[in-house]
Enzyme design. Sequence first.
Site, PDB file in Angstrom:
ATOM      1  N   ARG A 129     -11.142  -0.481 -20.777  1.00  0.00           N
ATOM      2  CA  ARG A 129      -9.855   0.220 -20.796  1.00  0.00           C
ATOM      3  C   ARG A 129     -10.014   1.762 -20.222  1.00  0.00           C
ATOM      4  NH1 ARG A 129      -9.902  -2.478 -25.696  1.00  0.00           N
ATOM      5  NH2 ARG A 129      -8.230  -4.127 -25.493  1.00  0.00           N
ATOM      6  N   LYS A 151      -5.451   8.487  -7.375  1.00  0.00           N
ATOM      7  CA  LYS A 151      -4.451   7.312  -7.210  1.00  0.00           C
ATOM      8  C   LYS A 151      -5.369   6.336  -6.785  1.00  0.00           C
ATOM      9  CE  LYS A 151      -0.175   8.791  -5.206  1.00  0.00           C
ATOM     10  NZ  LYS A 151       0.604   8.627  -4.068  1.00  0.00           N
ATOM     11  N   GLU A 193      -4.904  13.405   8.934  1.00  0.00           N
ATOM     12  CA  GLU A 193      -4.575  13.995   7.580  1.00  0.00           C
ATOM     13  C   GLU A 193      -5.153  15.499   7.397  1.00  0.00           C
ATOM     14  OE1 GLU A 193      -2.974  11.999   5.627  1.00  0.00           O
ATOM     15  OE2 GLU A 193      -3.595   9.637   5.938  1.00  0.00           O
ATOM     16  N   LYS A 238      -4.269  19.619  -1.335  1.00  0.00           N
ATOM     17  CA  LYS A 238      -4.155  18.483  -1.899  1.00  0.00           C
ATOM     18  C   LYS A 238      -4.201  18.598  -3.292  1.00  0.00           C
ATOM     19  CE  LYS A 238      -4.178  13.633  -2.723  1.00  0.00           C
ATOM     20  NZ  LYS A 238      -4.546  12.240  -1.955  1.00  0.00           N
ATOM     21  N   GLU A 248       3.581  12.135  -8.939  1.00  0.00           N
ATOM     22  CA  GLU A 248       4.333  11.985  -7.902  1.00  0.00           C
ATOM     23  C   GLU A 248       5.783  11.905  -8.337  1.00  0.00           C
ATOM     24  OE1 GLU A 248       3.123   9.642  -4.236  1.00  0.00           O
ATOM     25  OE2 GLU A 248       5.026   9.728  -3.507  1.00  0.00           O
ATOM     26  N   ARG A 252       4.674  16.050  -4.825  1.00  0.00           N
ATOM     27  CA  ARG A 252       3.758  15.166  -4.100  1.00  0.00           C
ATOM     28  C   ARG A 252       4.324  14.220  -2.984  1.00  0.00           C
ATOM     29  NH1 ARG A 252      -1.461  12.373  -7.452  1.00  0.00           N
ATOM     30  NH2 ARG A 252      -2.553  11.770  -5.722  1.00  0.00           N
ATOM     31  N   ASN A 256       3.365  12.316   1.688  1.00  0.00           N
ATOM     32  CA  ASN A 256       3.786  11.258   2.629  1.00  0.00           C
ATOM     33  C   ASN A 256       4.385  11.743   4.067  1.00  0.00           C
ATOM     34  OD1 ASN A 256       2.871   9.589   0.275  1.00  0.00           O
ATOM     35  ND2 ASN A 256       4.739   9.846  -0.614  1.00  0.00           N
ATOM     36  N   HIS A 259       4.220   9.449   6.867  1.00  0.00           N
ATOM     37  CA  HIS A 259       3.671   8.063   6.514  1.00  0.00           C
ATOM     38  C   HIS A 259       4.857   6.864   6.306  1.00  0.00           C
ATOM     39  CE1 HIS A 259       0.215  10.227   5.587  1.00  0.00           C
ATOM     40  NE2 HIS A 259      -0.438   9.257   4.991  1.00  0.00           N
ATOM     41  N   HIS A 263       3.645   4.015   8.028  1.00  0.00           N
ATOM     42  CA  HIS A 263       3.203   2.466   7.210  1.00  0.00           C
ATOM     43  C   HIS A 263       4.136   1.576   8.299  1.00  0.00           C
ATOM     44  CE1 HIS A 263       2.302   4.460   3.178  1.00  0.00           C
ATOM     45  NE2 HIS A 263       1.098   4.393   4.032  1.00  0.00           N
ATOM     46  N   HIS A 277      -4.830   3.880  10.074  1.00  0.00           N
ATOM     47  CA  HIS A 277      -3.940   4.242   9.177  1.00  0.00           C
ATOM     48  C   HIS A 277      -3.710   5.835   9.727  1.00  0.00           C
ATOM     49  CE1 HIS A 277      -1.846   6.084   5.736  1.00  0.00           C
ATOM     50  NE2 HIS A 277      -2.852   7.065   5.822  1.00  0.00           N
TER      51      HIS A 277
HETATM   52  N1  NAD Z   1      -5.863   6.744  -3.141  1.00  0.00           N
HETATM   53  C1  NAD Z   1      -5.350   7.553  -2.204  1.00  0.00           C
HETATM   54  O1  NAD Z   1      -4.859   8.615  -2.503  1.00  0.00           O
HETATM   55  C2  NAD Z   1      -5.467   7.091  -0.832  1.00  0.00           C
HETATM   56  C3  NAD Z   1      -4.846   8.061   0.141  1.00  0.00           C
HETATM   57  C4  NAD Z   1      -4.907   7.510   1.620  1.00  0.00           C
HETATM   58  C5  NAD Z   1      -5.581   6.461   1.989  1.00  0.00           C
HETATM   59  N2  NAD Z   1      -5.955   5.553   0.902  1.00  0.00           N
HETATM   60  C6  NAD Z   1      -6.610   4.248   1.135  1.00  0.00           C
HETATM   61  O2  NAD Z   1      -7.783   4.408   1.816  1.00  0.00           O
HETATM   62  C7  NAD Z   1      -8.051   3.449   2.622  1.00  0.00           C
HETATM   63  C8  NAD Z   1      -8.411   3.840   4.129  1.00  0.00           C
HETATM   64  O3  NAD Z   1      -9.712   4.684   4.172  1.00  0.00           O
HETATM   65  P1  NAD Z   1     -10.879   4.719   5.115  1.00  0.00           P
HETATM   66  O4  NAD Z   1      -9.943   5.022   6.281  1.00  0.00           O
HETATM   67  O5  NAD Z   1     -11.735   5.802   4.458  1.00  0.00           O
HETATM   68  O6  NAD Z   1     -11.040   3.555   5.548  1.00  0.00           O
HETATM   69  P2  NAD Z   1     -12.665   2.490   5.113  1.00  0.00           P
HETATM   70  O7  NAD Z   1     -12.875   2.760   3.639  1.00  0.00           O
HETATM   71  O8  NAD Z   1     -12.094   1.038   5.399  1.00  0.00           O
HETATM   72  O9  NAD Z   1     -13.717   3.096   6.049  1.00  0.00           O
HETATM   73  C9  NAD Z   1     -13.361   2.859   7.350  1.00  0.00           C
HETATM   74  C10 NAD Z   1     -14.399   2.243   8.172  1.00  0.00           C
HETATM   75  O10 NAD Z   1     -15.601   3.105   8.038  1.00  0.00           O
HETATM   76  C11 NAD Z   1     -16.808   2.548   7.490  1.00  0.00           C
HETATM   77  N3  NAD Z   1     -17.708   3.607   7.118  1.00  0.00           N
HETATM   78  C12 NAD Z   1     -17.226   4.454   5.705  1.00  0.00           C
HETATM   79  N4  NAD Z   1     -17.927   5.449   5.832  1.00  0.00           N
HETATM   80  C13 NAD Z   1     -18.897   5.658   6.764  1.00  0.00           C
HETATM   81  C14 NAD Z   1     -20.004   6.233   7.345  1.00  0.00           C
HETATM   82  N5  NAD Z   1     -20.157   7.448   6.626  1.00  0.00           N
HETATM   83  N6  NAD Z   1     -20.628   5.927   8.333  1.00  0.00           N
HETATM   84  C15 NAD Z   1     -20.453   4.660   9.007  1.00  0.00           C
HETATM   85  N7  NAD Z   1     -19.408   4.052   8.636  1.00  0.00           N
HETATM   86  C16 NAD Z   1     -18.750   4.516   7.752  1.00  0.00           C
HETATM   87  C17 NAD Z   1     -16.367   1.513   6.514  1.00  0.00           C
HETATM   88  O11 NAD Z   1     -17.273   0.565   6.378  1.00  0.00           O
HETATM   89  C18 NAD Z   1     -15.140   0.971   7.414  1.00  0.00           C
HETATM   90  O12 NAD Z   1     -15.567  -0.072   8.026  1.00  0.00           O
HETATM   91  C19 NAD Z   1      -6.542   2.682   2.741  1.00  0.00           C
HETATM   92  O13 NAD Z   1      -7.239   1.432   1.862  1.00  0.00           O
HETATM   93  C20 NAD Z   1      -5.747   3.390   2.132  1.00  0.00           C
HETATM   94  O14 NAD Z   1      -4.832   2.620   1.433  1.00  0.00           O
HETATM   95  C21 NAD Z   1      -6.040   5.973  -0.434  1.00  0.00           C
HETATM   96 ZN    ZN Z   2      -2.448   8.723   4.788  1.00  0.00          ZN
END
Ligand code: NAD
Ligand code: ZN
Length: 380
Positions: A129, A151, A193, A238, A248, A252, A256, A259, A263, A277
């Site tokens: 939990r 999030k 971003e 942020k 949100e 907040r 987006n 986005h 999306h 993304h």
């Molecule tokens: N929670 C939130 O507020 C929030 C906000 C924006 C995005 N997201 C989520 O984040 C995700 C996208 O995140 P991302 O772009 O970081 O993608 P990711 O985590 O898939 O990383 C991108 C790629 O880079 C590789 N990688 C990561 N760090 C590395 C490093 N230091 N050296 C070499 N390779 C590395 C990973 O293995 C992957 O192949 C999505 O699922 C999205 O929904 C969440």
């Molecule tokens: Zn984003």
Amino acid sequence: MTGPVRIEPAIVRVALADRSYDIVIGRGQIATLGARIEALRPHAKTFIVTDGNVALHHLDAVEAALAESGVAHSQLVVPPGEGTKSFKVFADVCEAVIAARIERGDLVIALGGGVIGDLAGFAASAVRRGLDYVQVPTTLLAQVDSSVGGKTAINSAHGKNLIGAFHQPILVIADTTLLDTLPPREFRAGYAEVIKYGLLGDPAFFAWLEANWREVFAGANSASSAREHAIAVSCRAKAAIVARDERETGERALLNFGHTLGHALEAACGFSDRLLHGEAVAAGMALAFVFSARLGLIAAAEAERAVRHLAAVGLPTRLRDIPGRLPDADALLQLMAQDKKVKRGELTFILVRGIGAAFVEPGVDPAQVRAFLSEKLAEQ
Ligand SMILES: NC(=O)c1ccc[n+]([C@@H]2O[C@H](COP(=O)([O-])OP(=O)(O)OC[C@H]3O[C@@H](n4cnc5c(N)ncnc54)[C@H](O)[C@@H]3O)[C@@H](O)[C@H]2O)c1
Ligand SMILES: [Zn+2]
């Protein structure tokens, strides 16, 4: 002590009453992880969740930093990629955390990009939990966006991020040297971003980025601390918005920006490598500027300036910059309508009255958007 020289980190406080925490930003900060954890939660055990790519480059350094301060640790390495934000891998993580006897008072460490942060954060919110967790973001996107704000989510067959929780970390360590192993395309996508924070609320930061983006991209080879500065300003932006609107209900939503259309474009590309993304968000922001100019909200020249910087770093700004075929305007609208930001047939868009002056417009006429998209698709 051996290793790279450490410069004083920038510390951004996320102010959320008893859930407040620090984001520590700087080169080589990973080496302080064990000491910081020991200071926050003496004698806590830790469980690291990471992916195969990150493990290859950075897991040893993280384990060494924990060992140096006597912090017990075990780990699970999951496959890289968006597919990992699934029920299946979520279950694997939860079971592994339980099997490692991580209990209340112990810590989960999310070591990776947004995928790992979302997955491990959600697992931490659910096991027993709610376990505390630490974010060690390793992508630019994760350092400026997903690791901040609490999030967490996995994906449903019906759409992205539909199963999740708000669960704040107790600490974020953004070691900017970790980004040097990131593929350049991933870095550039994350930079979208960073630009977003300037475009939505900080014109001076946007102007600074226009002048300094090359230094931000240069990384370890750069003598300047531009990268650290850009990440700190982004996190501060942020953090300030999240502190005012954690769940949100209002402001907040500005985060987006770009986005809603972004999306839809990602979905149209099947959430694949065809369009990352951040690339989708870049196109979404550029088109939001052009659309705002069309509505007479902003001068065309100012919209062009926003688009020019996105294009200068190599991000897509037009629909024709996206490789492959896109569906028609109706299909794109349909995809936007599936976005959870849609209420009762009207589209909610973030529009702009200027660079740094974004606002939420809940009553955008879908017919106007359809006409705009048809025109932009015809420019292919
Ligand atoms: N929670 C939130 O507020 C929030 C906000 C924006 C995005 N997201 C989520 O984040 C995700 C996208 O995140 P991302 O772009 O970081 O993608 P990711 O985590 O898939 O990383 C991108 C790629 O880079 C590789 N990688 C990561 N760090 C590395 C490093 N230091 N050296 C070499 N390779 C590395 C990973 O293995 C992957 O192949 C999505 O699922 C999205 O929904 C969440
Ligand atoms: Zn984003």
